[in-house]
Structures are given as C-alpha cells and as structure tokens.
Design an enzyme around this catalytic site. Structure first.
Site, mmCIF file in Angstrom:
data_model
loop_
_atom_site.group_PDB
_atom_site.id
_atom_site.type_symbol
_atom_site.label_atom_id
_atom_site.label_comp_id
_atom_site.label_asym_id
_atom_site.label_seq_id
_atom_site.Cartn_x
_atom_site.Cartn_y
_atom_site.Cartn_z
ATOM 1 N N GLY A 24 0.950 -1.182 0.005
ATOM 2 C CA GLY A 24 -0.031 0.067 0.052
ATOM 3 C C GLY A 24 0.822 1.132 -0.260
ATOM 4 O O GLY A 24 2.165 1.132 0.184
ATOM 5 N N GLY A 26 0.441 5.686 0.491
ATOM 6 C CA GLY A 26 -0.389 6.967 0.921
ATOM 7 C C GLY A 26 0.454 8.247 0.900
ATOM 8 O O GLY A 26 1.670 8.191 0.385
ATOM 9 N N GLU A 28 1.646 10.140 3.154
ATOM 10 C CA GLU A 28 2.745 10.109 4.297
ATOM 11 C C GLU A 28 3.778 8.932 4.024
ATOM 12 O O GLU A 28 4.918 9.293 4.331
ATOM 13 C CB GLU A 28 2.236 10.262 5.563
ATOM 14 C CG GLU A 28 1.404 11.436 5.978
ATOM 15 C CD GLU A 28 1.373 11.589 7.591
ATOM 16 O OE1 GLU A 28 1.642 12.450 8.127
ATOM 17 O OE2 GLU A 28 0.816 10.571 8.245
ATOM 18 N N GLY A 29 3.357 7.854 3.512
ATOM 19 C CA GLY A 29 4.327 6.721 3.455
ATOM 20 C C GLY A 29 3.850 5.552 2.875
ATOM 21 O O GLY A 29 2.677 5.655 2.089
ATOM 22 N N VAL A 31 3.234 1.171 2.964
ATOM 23 C CA VAL A 31 3.351 0.132 3.675
ATOM 24 C C VAL A 31 3.735 -1.103 2.978
ATOM 25 O O VAL A 31 3.335 -1.498 1.799
ATOM 26 C CB VAL A 31 1.705 0.031 4.194
ATOM 27 C CG1 VAL A 31 1.581 -1.447 5.189
ATOM 28 C CG2 VAL A 31 1.131 1.107 4.593
ATOM 29 N N LYS A 44 4.993 0.398 8.282
ATOM 30 C CA LYS A 44 4.668 1.722 7.647
ATOM 31 C C LYS A 44 5.914 2.587 7.870
ATOM 32 O O LYS A 44 6.378 2.872 8.857
ATOM 33 C CB LYS A 44 3.320 2.477 8.351
ATOM 34 C CG LYS A 44 3.207 3.837 7.606
ATOM 35 C CD LYS A 44 1.909 4.510 8.268
ATOM 36 C CE LYS A 44 1.810 5.899 7.413
ATOM 37 N NZ LYS A 44 0.683 6.555 8.005
ATOM 38 N N ASP A 146 -9.013 13.407 12.805
ATOM 39 C CA ASP A 146 -9.413 13.336 11.394
ATOM 40 C C ASP A 146 -10.534 12.187 10.775
ATOM 41 O O ASP A 146 -10.512 11.155 10.415
ATOM 42 C CB ASP A 146 -7.961 13.107 10.438
ATOM 43 C CG ASP A 146 -8.470 12.903 8.976
ATOM 44 O OD1 ASP A 146 -9.530 13.595 8.674
ATOM 45 O OD2 ASP A 146 -7.760 12.403 8.099
#
Length: 661
Positions: A24, A26, A28-29, A31, A44, A146
């Site tokens: 995965g 995203g 920010e980072g 996986v 992560k 969030d």
C-alpha cells in the site's frame, strides 16, 4: 537529512527488520510486508524524516498500546528506526485483511460489489461496531480528529477497524500532539472555518463525525447535510454543516432544506435513534459534551439491532419493527434503485408441487337438498268441541255462500235489464246476512289463530335456517376460493414466463449489459477532474450518483450547485470510461444482471406466492368447515323443515289456501 534505506531498519529492541513487498501507499508513507513469514503485521515507512515531536508521539502511542486498541485499530505496536538506535522512521502495526473502506458498505452500488450479502441489519451492526471502536479510542484518552470514510475499514462480518492511527490526537498531562488534518464533510460546525487543523480537538468533535458516519450507514449513503436547498445560492456540504442545516431534521424546513429525492426519512429508525441525530446536528451540539457519545450510540443501535424483522416480500430486506411496512420495498419500487441484492431466484416455491395440494382437496359437492314439501304430515287432531264448532262454521259458510248467490241474482237482473231502482236495494239483504254468518266468532277461531301463529313462526325459523344452511354448508365459498386460486396460479405462471423472456432478452443485449456493468464499476471516487473535489463527490454520492453509470444530465442538473459546465465535465468523464470498455463475446450473463431481473420480478411474484400459499390453506379450511357444518346443521335443518310441514298440515285442517312455503 535523507531517508535511510529500507533494508537498514531496526525495531525498539535492536532487531533487524527486513521488509517484503509493498502492499500500500499513501501521502505520508508506504506500507510493506515484514519478511519472512510475518503475515500478522505490516510496516509503515514514512516518505520524509519525522520531526522530534512526531517521533515522541509515536513512542507514546506504542507505550499506550493494549489489546482493546489492537482489536479495533491498526495501532502502532513497535517503532522502526533508521539504523540501530537511529531516528524513528516508521512503525509496526497489525495487519488488517479482508476489509473494505466503509463507504463501500453504505453506498448501494459499492455494496452490491463488495458486500453482496449485506442487508440493513448488517449496516446497523456496522454502525454499532463503529460506535464501539470510537468508544475504545475515547476510553483511553485519544481523539481520532480526522474522522472520515477513508480511515475506517469494515470486514465481511461487519467488524470495524480504524487505520491511519498515527494521525490521532495524543495528549499527556502537559503536552498535546495534534491531529493536523481533516475532511470538511465530517468536520463539526465550530471547526468548519478553521484554516489550520493544528488545534485542540475534543471527543465531542469526534462525536460529530461519528454521527455523520452512522447516518450514512443507516440511510444508504445519504449525507445528513446534503439535501435540496430552497435558496438561490450554492449550498455545499461544508456550508450546510456550518449553518446547522440538517436536511432530514425536524427544523429542516425552517433552514430551507429538505431531503434529497429517493431517500428515506428519520421515521425508519426508532425515536431514540432519531433523537440522537437531532442532538448531534443541533446548534447546541457545539457545547462541551453536547453531542451523543459513542456509548450513547452503541446502546441505541444495539437495541435497534434486536428490534429488526424480515420483510415478508423480500428476504434481504430487514427493517425496524416499529413501522408497518418495509421502507426498502417502497424506496426500491419508487426509485428503481436496487438497494440490496436479492436471493438467486425470483420464487421460493414449486408452484406445480403446491398445486398438487389443491388437487387432493376433495370438493364438498352440492349441498344436500332439504325441503319441507317432501315431508308428508297429518294435521294435529281437533278436540270434539272444536270439531263440532268447525262443522257448524262450515254449515254457516255454505249458508253464507247460498245467500251471496241469492243476493247476486236479485241485483244482477235489474242491472242487466236497466230497470234498477232503489227498491232493488233489498237484494243486498241476503249479502249482509251472509257477512254476519261469516264473521260469526265460533269456538274454532282461537284454535285457528293459534295454528296460524305456529305456522308463521315455523316458516320464519325455516327461512333463517335455510339461509344459514346454504351459506355455511353449501359449496359456493369453496368454489369461489378454488376460482381465486386458479387465477393466482395463472398470474404466477404469467410473471414466471415474463421473467424467462427477460432472461432471453438479456442474452440478446449482452453488449449493453456488459457496458453498464463496466460503468457501474467506474466510481466517482476515481474521477481526477480538477472541477470535482471531494466535497462535490460527496454531494454526488448523497444524491445517488456513485458511478459513471449513474451520470445523466437531468440527474446532475437537479443537484443544487451543479451547473451546465459541471454537467458537461461529468458527461465527458463518463464518455472517457465508455471508450475504455471492451466487449467480451464469450462472457455470459453476469450475476448482477440476473440479480437486477430478480429485483424487478420478485416484488411481482412474491405477493402472488404468499397469496397462493395462504389460499391453499384457506381452501382446505373451507372444505373442512363445510363438512363440519353439514354434520352439525343437517339434523337441525331437517327438524325445522318437518316443523314447518307439520304446522302447514295442522293449519290446512281449516282449509286455508295460498302459498305457505
């Protein structure tokens, strides 16, 4: 400072952590799997070096990890360092498998693909488990911050898992590690105008987003603040939230709002649930603890789950027992939208086998005929005094008859010859004497009246029993019910044949069906148009436009805030998806196409099924009732007939004439 190589990672105990394949990515980072054979956890790794504050926040989260948090969230289990004892560059978290984002549960189009067996009970349970997850987060002093549909996953068993937990707000006695992100559609009114999310969040803020998500689950993806605005200006969701314009609430009309078309209202949930929605979205909710807590939601949703019943027409429809009829049948029939996938067939019964049950029910046949005229009875004997009086009356009657003849002779002659005069009135004297003789009250008069009364009573009783006999022991009701069942069987077979014809038509229109299926999998979420931000996508979903297949000019133009330019943009995007479609000649009819037909024909055939099954039971009950009534009433009816025949015979002793039966 540059990001260290991924192969140089160590956990908090100084153990080397090798990474496997990326699973995965995203903002920010990324996986990764952890090699070798660590299928229960993932790693992560952040794209950029973390600040000391972010590293400290992760340390606090790891130290606060417990079994409760691990059950509901992808909580940081351990830190990953760039080099042995180096800076924190990531963390280890539980691996969550077989999950889908929560919007694939509450959106009908997504749900049919990702959760084909889900019914409304599944949605209620998901909402309850979501409340449980928030309760656990809040129990240990954390704030999600969030809250949005992207960081919540759902399993096939309606279990809820929170992800991106490193963005949660973490607080110690002297420091706050803020949640610095947010999504407008889930942000409470008091934070809507904030440009910087680096602020103190509270559990009450989370409770607003939680209420939004629960509403989306229970009301088929309808956002509570996306409705029809009566004003002339634009009303995006974030503005409606800021102005407390709850489109489904009691005061919606006062706020110039109403629910969007093809939606259900708060009446589909119990009063205690609707009250929590009103409380969550009211202006008073901005006060400290003004909104329902996660525990409040869990309690009412748990009670609701226990008060659900299955729809008698569609087994995949479940709804609150406090309402009279299935709201999903009504909504599906009015909107044409398939909310839940049905079973694999349109019918639950074998009509041929059921009809055999009808054929073995023996008709009762015509009612046995019972008629007073068939009974031959002798008159009841008269007493000697009455007999003598009757004989004397007969003599008087004969004398009166002779006097009437004499009187007629005396009057007719002068009238015939035209010589009639007043002296001829003497001819009436014999008639007057005859009248006195006939009116003479002999001793037989009382007996005659008594027998006449007995006869009239017997005739009245007979007529009542005759009517009851024909109604309750006759075969008219059985014949009528058998005719109704025959008509039902014909209706059933007609609908069944129409369904088979529609299946044949599907085979002949496979290209169009495949293209529609393809477009139904082109979700609005994937549209990258700069004109279509997340807010507008949420609005489209709230108005039932989830995929390219849902896009039509009249649908888009009917949504407040969507003008011609935006409609053109969406139609262009749909055209792009159509151009990507490739027809597969070898592909048969898809399951969803068949399900669509089942959805169309089930509402037609299921009521007929139910009437047929109930009607067969009723036919048998009618037959048994008729046989029982014949046995029960026949002796009574026969006695009534004999009584009338006897009363008639007794009265005939006085030589009365006329119709007596």
């Amino acid at each position: 400072m540059s990001q260290p190589p991924h192969y140089n990672l160590f956990d908090s105990r100084g153990n080397h952590v090798p990474l496997g394949k990326k699973v995965g990515s995203g903002g920010e980072g990324d996986v990764y799997e952890i090699a070798p054979h660590r299928m229960d956890v993932l790693a992560k790794i952040y794209h950029r070096p973390l600040t000391e504050e972010r590293q400290e926040k992760l340390r606090l989260m790891v130290s606060g990890c417990n079994d409760d948090l691990k059950e509901f969230a992808a909580w940081p289990l351990d830190l990953l360092h760039a080099g042995n004892n180096g800076p924190v560059c990531g963390f280890v978290m539980p691996r969550i498998i077989d999950c889908e984002p929560i919007h694939k549960v509450y959106g009908p189009s997504h749900r049919k693909e990702s959760f084909p067996n889900a019914d409304w009970k599944f949605l209620v349970r998901t909402a309850k488990n979501l409340a449980a997850a928030f309760y656990i987060i809040h129990k240990y002093g954390y704030v999600v911050g969030d809250v949005n549909e992207g960081n919540i996953l759902v399993t096939k068993k309606a279990c809820v898992r929170l992800i991106d937990c490193d963005s949660f707000q973490v607080q110690t006695h002297d420091k706050i590690f803020h949640c610095e992100v947010g999504v407008a559609q889930f942000t409470p009114p008091e934070l809507q105008k904030s440009k910087d999310f680096k602020m103190l969040r509270t559990q009450n803020h989370d409770n607003f987003g939680l209420a939004i998500l629960i509403f989306l689950l229970l009301f088929m993806g309808r956002h509570p603040f996306s409705g029809v605005y009566k004003g002339t200006d634009d009303m995006p969701i974030e503005r409606a939230i800021a102005e407390h314009r709850f489109a489904f609430g009691r005061s919606a009309a006062l706020k110039a709002m109403s629910p969007p078309p093809n939606s259900v209202g708060l009446s589909v949930v119990p009063g205690e649930v609707s009250s929590l929605f009103e409380q969550a979205f009211a202006e008073s909710g901005i006060q400290s603890w003004g909104r329902p807590s996660a525990n409040d939601w869990w309690n009412v949703l748990d009670a609701l789950e226990k008060r659900l019943k299955k729809c008698p027409t569609e087994s995949m429809h479940t709804y609150y027992t406090g309402i009279a009829t299935c709201p999903w049948c009504t909504l599906e029939n009015s909107s044409g939208i398939l909310l839940f996938l049905s079973s694999d067939t349109i019918s639950r019964i074998d009509v041929a086998a059921e009809w055999q049950k009808v054929l073995v029910i023996k008709p009762p046949g015509p009612i046995p005929e019972i008629n007073p005229q068939k009974y031959r009875c002798l008159p009841a004997p008269l007493s000697p005094d009455i007999a003598r009086a009757l004989k004397f009356r007969k003599v008087l009657q004969v004398a009166a008859a002779l006097l009437l003849i004499i009187s007629a002779g005396l009057m007719v002659g002068p009238l015939w010859t035209g010589t009639y005069s007043t002296k001829d009135l003497a001819g009436l004297v014999p008639a007057v004497i005859a009248g006195f003789l006939l009116m003479y009250p002999g001793r037989d008069t009382a007996e005659k009246k008594r027998r006449k009364k007995e006869f009239e009573d017997a005739r009245y009783s007979w007529r009542l029993w005759e009517k009851k006999w024909k109604a309750e022991a006759g075969d008219a009701e059985f014949t009528a019910q058998l005719g109704a069942l025959t008509a039902l069987k014909g209706r059933y077979e007609t609908i069944e044949q129409e369904y088979k014809n529609a299946l044949v038509t599907l085979q002949h229109t496979s290209r169009e069906r495949q293209e529609k299926k393809f477009l139904e999998n082109c979700f609005i979420d994937t549209c990258t148009s700069s004109k279509l931000g997340e807010n507008r996508k949420a609005t489209l979903r709230s108005f039932g436009i989830e995929t390219a297949a849902d896009i039509a000019p009249y649908k888009v133009m009917s949504i407040p805030g969507f003008d011609t330019a935006m409609t053109t943009e969406l139609m262009n995007w749909r055209k792009q998806q159509e151009n990507r479609f490739v027809f597969d000649e070898g592909k048969g009819i898809s399951t969803s196409d068949v399900q669509g037909l089942i959805h169309t024909f089930q509402p037609k055939i299921r009521p007929v099924e139910r009437e047929l099954l109930i009607g067969i039971e009723k036919l048998h009950a009618i037959q048994q009732k008729i046989f029982k009534n014949r046995v029960k009433f026949q002796p009574v009816i026969e006695k009534s007939a004999r009584d009338l025949a006897q009363a008639h015979a007794s009265l005939s002793a006085f030589r009365l004439t006329g119709k007596i039966f």
